[in-house]
Design a protein around this motif. Structure first.
Motif, PDB file in Angstrom:
ATOM      1  N   ARG A 271       0.876  -1.179   0.000  1.00  0.00           N
ATOM      2  CA  ARG A 271       0.000   0.000   0.000  1.00  0.00           C
ATOM      3  C   ARG A 271       0.916   1.233   0.000  1.00  0.00           C
ATOM      4  O   ARG A 271       1.608   1.499   0.973  1.00  0.00           O
ATOM      5  CB  ARG A 271      -0.903   0.018   1.236  1.00  0.00           C
ATOM      6  N   PHE A 272       0.898   1.970  -1.091  1.00  0.00           N
ATOM      7  CA  PHE A 272       1.818   3.096  -1.234  1.00  0.00           C
ATOM      8  C   PHE A 272       1.224   4.392  -0.716  1.00  0.00           C
ATOM      9  O   PHE A 272       0.018   4.644  -0.850  1.00  0.00           O
ATOM     10  CB  PHE A 272       2.206   3.275  -2.700  1.00  0.00           C
ATOM     11  N   MET A 273       2.082   5.207  -0.148  1.00  0.00           N
ATOM     12  CA  MET A 273       1.710   6.571   0.208  1.00  0.00           C
ATOM     13  C   MET A 273       1.967   7.443  -1.014  1.00  0.00           C
ATOM     14  O   MET A 273       3.072   7.450  -1.556  1.00  0.00           O
ATOM     15  CB  MET A 273       2.521   7.054   1.410  1.00  0.00           C
ATOM     16  N   ALA A 274       0.932   8.150  -1.467  1.00  0.00           N
ATOM     17  CA  ALA A 274       1.029   8.957  -2.687  1.00  0.00           C
ATOM     18  C   ALA A 274       0.326  10.298  -2.476  1.00  0.00           C
ATOM     19  O   ALA A 274      -0.603  10.406  -1.676  1.00  0.00           O
ATOM     20  CB  ALA A 274       0.400   8.217  -3.865  1.00  0.00           C
ATOM     21  N   LYS A 275       0.780  11.300  -3.217  1.00  0.00           N
ATOM     22  CA  LYS A 275       0.236  12.642  -3.020  1.00  0.00           C
ATOM     23  C   LYS A 275      -1.258  12.687  -3.325  1.00  0.00           C
ATOM     24  O   LYS A 275      -1.764  11.954  -4.183  1.00  0.00           O
ATOM     25  CB  LYS A 275       0.992  13.656  -3.871  1.00  0.00           C
ATOM     26  N   ARG A 276      -1.945  13.576  -2.621  1.00  0.00           N
ATOM     27  CA  ARG A 276      -3.402  13.659  -2.689  1.00  0.00           C
ATOM     28  C   ARG A 276      -3.900  13.920  -4.101  1.00  0.00           C
ATOM     29  O   ARG A 276      -4.967  13.428  -4.496  1.00  0.00           O
ATOM     30  CB  ARG A 276      -3.897  14.787  -1.773  1.00  0.00           C
ATOM     31  N   GLU A 277      -3.121  14.679  -4.900  1.00  0.00           N
ATOM     32  CA  GLU A 277      -3.562  15.012  -6.250  1.00  0.00           C
ATOM     33  C   GLU A 277      -3.830  13.757  -7.084  1.00  0.00           C
ATOM     34  O   GLU A 277      -4.699  13.752  -7.955  1.00  0.00           O
ATOM     35  CB  GLU A 277      -2.504  15.872  -6.944  1.00  0.00           C
ATOM     36  N   THR A 278      -3.088  12.692  -6.801  1.00  0.00           N
ATOM     37  CA  THR A 278      -3.300  11.436  -7.526  1.00  0.00           C
ATOM     38  C   THR A 278      -4.674  10.870  -7.213  1.00  0.00           C
ATOM     39  O   THR A 278      -5.341  10.281  -8.075  1.00  0.00           O
ATOM     40  CB  THR A 278      -2.217  10.402  -7.139  1.00  0.00           C
ATOM     41  N   PHE A 279      -5.127  11.057  -5.978  1.00  0.00           N
ATOM     42  CA  PHE A 279      -6.430  10.558  -5.553  1.00  0.00           C
ATOM     43  C   PHE A 279      -7.564  11.467  -6.025  1.00  0.00           C
ATOM     44  O   PHE A 279      -8.693  11.024  -6.172  1.00  0.00           O
ATOM     45  CB  PHE A 279      -6.479  10.433  -4.030  1.00  0.00           C
ATOM     46  N   ASP A 280      -7.252  12.740  -6.253  1.00  0.00           N
ATOM     47  CA  ASP A 280      -8.271  13.686  -6.697  1.00  0.00           C
ATOM     48  C   ASP A 280      -8.558  13.580  -8.192  1.00  0.00           C
ATOM     49  O   ASP A 280      -9.600  14.020  -8.661  1.00  0.00           O
ATOM     50  CB  ASP A 280      -7.831  15.123  -6.376  1.00  0.00           C
ATOM     51  N   HIS A 281      -7.634  12.996  -8.946  1.00  0.00           N
ATOM     52  CA  HIS A 281      -7.791  12.892 -10.396  1.00  0.00           C
ATOM     53  C   HIS A 281      -8.961  11.978 -10.741  1.00  0.00           C
ATOM     54  O   HIS A 281      -9.154  10.931 -10.108  1.00  0.00           O
ATOM     55  CB  HIS A 281      -6.503  12.366 -11.018  1.00  0.00           C
ATOM     56  N   ARG A 282      -9.727  12.345 -11.740  1.00  0.00           N
ATOM     57  CA  ARG A 282     -10.943  11.590 -12.066  1.00  0.00           C
ATOM     58  C   ARG A 282     -10.652  10.182 -12.568  1.00  0.00           C
ATOM     59  O   ARG A 282     -11.505   9.295 -12.453  1.00  0.00           O
ATOM     60  CB  ARG A 282     -11.775  12.361 -13.102  1.00  0.00           C
ATOM     61  N   LEU A 283      -9.460   9.962 -13.120  1.00  0.00           N
ATOM     62  CA  LEU A 283      -9.125   8.628 -13.626  1.00  0.00           C
ATOM     63  C   LEU A 283      -8.318   7.815 -12.612  1.00  0.00           C
ATOM     64  O   LEU A 283      -8.658   6.674 -12.294  1.00  0.00           O
ATOM     65  CB  LEU A 283      -8.345   8.743 -14.942  1.00  0.00           C
ATOM     66  N   SER A 284      -7.236   8.422 -12.096  1.00  0.00           N
ATOM     67  CA  SER A 284      -6.378   7.671 -11.176  1.00  0.00           C
ATOM     68  C   SER A 284      -6.976   7.555  -9.782  1.00  0.00           C
ATOM     69  O   SER A 284      -6.689   6.592  -9.057  1.00  0.00           O
ATOM     70  CB  SER A 284      -4.995   8.320 -11.094  1.00  0.00           C
ATOM     71  N   GLY A 285      -7.835   8.516  -9.402  1.00  0.00           N
ATOM     72  CA  GLY A 285      -8.398   8.513  -8.051  1.00  0.00           C
ATOM     73  C   GLY A 285      -9.140   7.233  -7.687  1.00  0.00           C
ATOM     74  O   GLY A 285      -8.825   6.581  -6.677  1.00  0.00           O
ATOM     75  N   PRO A 286     -10.140   6.832  -8.495  1.00  0.00           N
ATOM     76  CA  PRO A 286     -10.863   5.588  -8.165  1.00  0.00           C
ATOM     77  C   PRO A 286      -9.938   4.371  -8.117  1.00  0.00           C
ATOM     78  O   PRO A 286     -10.125   3.479  -7.278  1.00  0.00           O
ATOM     79  CB  PRO A 286     -11.882   5.479  -9.307  1.00  0.00           C
ATOM     80  N   LEU A 287      -8.949   4.347  -8.999  1.00  0.00           N
ATOM     81  CA  LEU A 287      -8.020   3.220  -9.009  1.00  0.00           C
ATOM     82  C   LEU A 287      -7.191   3.193  -7.728  1.00  0.00           C
ATOM     83  O   LEU A 287      -7.036   2.129  -7.095  1.00  0.00           O
ATOM     84  CB  LEU A 287      -7.098   3.312 -10.225  1.00  0.00           C
ATOM     85  N   MET A 288      -6.643   4.343  -7.329  1.00  0.00           N
ATOM     86  CA  MET A 288      -5.816   4.400  -6.127  1.00  0.00           C
ATOM     87  C   MET A 288      -6.611   3.982  -4.898  1.00  0.00           C
ATOM     88  O   MET A 288      -6.099   3.264  -4.027  1.00  0.00           O
ATOM     89  CB  MET A 288      -5.263   5.813  -5.934  1.00  0.00           C
ATOM     90  N   ARG A 289      -7.867   4.399  -4.835  1.00  0.00           N
ATOM     91  CA  ARG A 289      -8.690   4.024  -3.682  1.00  0.00           C
ATOM     92  C   ARG A 289      -9.022   2.535  -3.691  1.00  0.00           C
ATOM     93  O   ARG A 289      -9.044   1.889  -2.639  1.00  0.00           O
ATOM     94  CB  ARG A 289      -9.958   4.870  -3.645  1.00  0.00           C
ATOM     95  N   SER A 290      -9.257   1.979  -4.878  1.00  0.00           N
ATOM     96  CA  SER A 290      -9.587   0.555  -4.964  1.00  0.00           C
ATOM     97  C   SER A 290      -8.395  -0.318  -4.569  1.00  0.00           C
ATOM     98  O   SER A 290      -8.573  -1.442  -4.091  1.00  0.00           O
ATOM     99  CB  SER A 290     -10.051   0.193  -6.379  1.00  0.00           C
ATOM    100  N   LEU A 291      -7.176   0.210  -4.760  1.00  0.00           N
ATOM    101  CA  LEU A 291      -5.972  -0.527  -4.392  1.00  0.00           C
ATOM    102  C   LEU A 291      -5.577  -0.276  -2.940  1.00  0.00           C
ATOM    103  O   LEU A 291      -4.581  -0.816  -2.476  1.00  0.00           O
ATOM    104  CB  LEU A 291      -4.815  -0.145  -5.320  1.00  0.00           C
TER     105      LEU A 291
END
Length: 261
Positions: free
Chosen positions: A65-85
């Protein structure tokens, strides 16, 4: 089966790796605990390091489980993926909340991936490390496992065009666990940096010579490459931060002018 999205991503990643004919060199995977929490402290030389580091942990049977900057989670494409992982969002404006969540993950038995350099190393050497990785390992009572990547910078990194050409060697070296106890966070962080530096030296020395001839831009200057020295890299980092700050000020001034107009 738990973590289906994560396992699906691993399958997709393996497909990409085969298509690229990457030559993987993964050593020390036995140092990642087979169960229980651990902090995986990783060097940072490329924008795809989290993918390569995650794959490097696959032989151990663990999902990182990686720690990643919030902007990655806010993005409409990468956000759902990051949360699902189930990765961990890092909000620089509220770092304590991110830290607390990482410690909770660790206490729940997860392996948490951290890039203690915080930003990509332009020199491809180990930069000064933040103490957060050591502190969260100590707070959670889990081991600190160093990991060094080499060759990933040849794909995509700062200041250079991306190159997704085939047949590149990707080196992943996992070191022996370090106990976070018995010294201050600053002292343990220095120990971690020393260990990672030695691992990096070994990874560079064992990398195929024909893939990093003298003068290679991805090779540290002390190895005969043309990468910036650590001192030059620090200057470039400062200039980048100053440029970003200037752009933020300009955007803020433009917004104020628009509101007042």
């Amino acid at each position: 089966m738990a973590d289906l999205p994560y396992r699906a991503i691993i399958v997709l990643g393996k497909t990409w790796f085969r298509a690229m004919d990457f030559q993987w060199r993964v050593t020390g995977s036995e140092h990642i605990p087979s169960e229980g929490g651990a902090v995986l402290a990783i060097n940072h030389v490329s924008y795809v390091d989290f993918i390569m580091a995650g794959y490097g942990a696959v032989p151990s049977g663990r999902l990182v489980r990686f720690m990643a900057k919030r902007e990655t989670f806010d993005h409409r494409l990468s956000g759902p993926l990051m949360r699902s992982l189930r990765h961990i969002s890092v909000d620089r404006a509220d770092g304590q909340a991110s830290y607390d969540e990482a410690v909770r993950y660790l206490k729940d038995g997860e392996v948490v991936g951290v890039f203690p350099e915080a930003t990509i190393s332009r020199s491809f050497e180990i930069k000064e490390l933040k103490t957060g990785a050591v502190r969260m390992a100590a707070d959670a009572g889990v081991p600190l496992v160093p990991m060094v990547l080499w060759g990933t910078q040849r794909l995509i990194t700062k200041d250079h065009p991306r190159d997704f050409g085939r047949h590149k060697t990707i080196s992943v070296t996992i070191g022996e666990p370090i106990s976070p106890e018995g010294a201050t966070a600053v002292e343990k962080t220095a120990e971690l940096r020393t260990a990672m530096g030695a691992m990096l030296d070994k990874a560079v020395a064992e990398y195929p010579p024909d893939e990093q001839p003298p003068g290679s831009w991805w090779l540290p200057a002390r190895y005969g490459g043309t990468a910036p020295t650590p001192e030059e890299a620090k200057r470039l980092d400062r200039e980048e931060l100053a440029e970003r700050a200037a752009k933020r000020r300009a955007r803020a001034e433009a917004a104020r002018a628009k509101r007042s107009g």
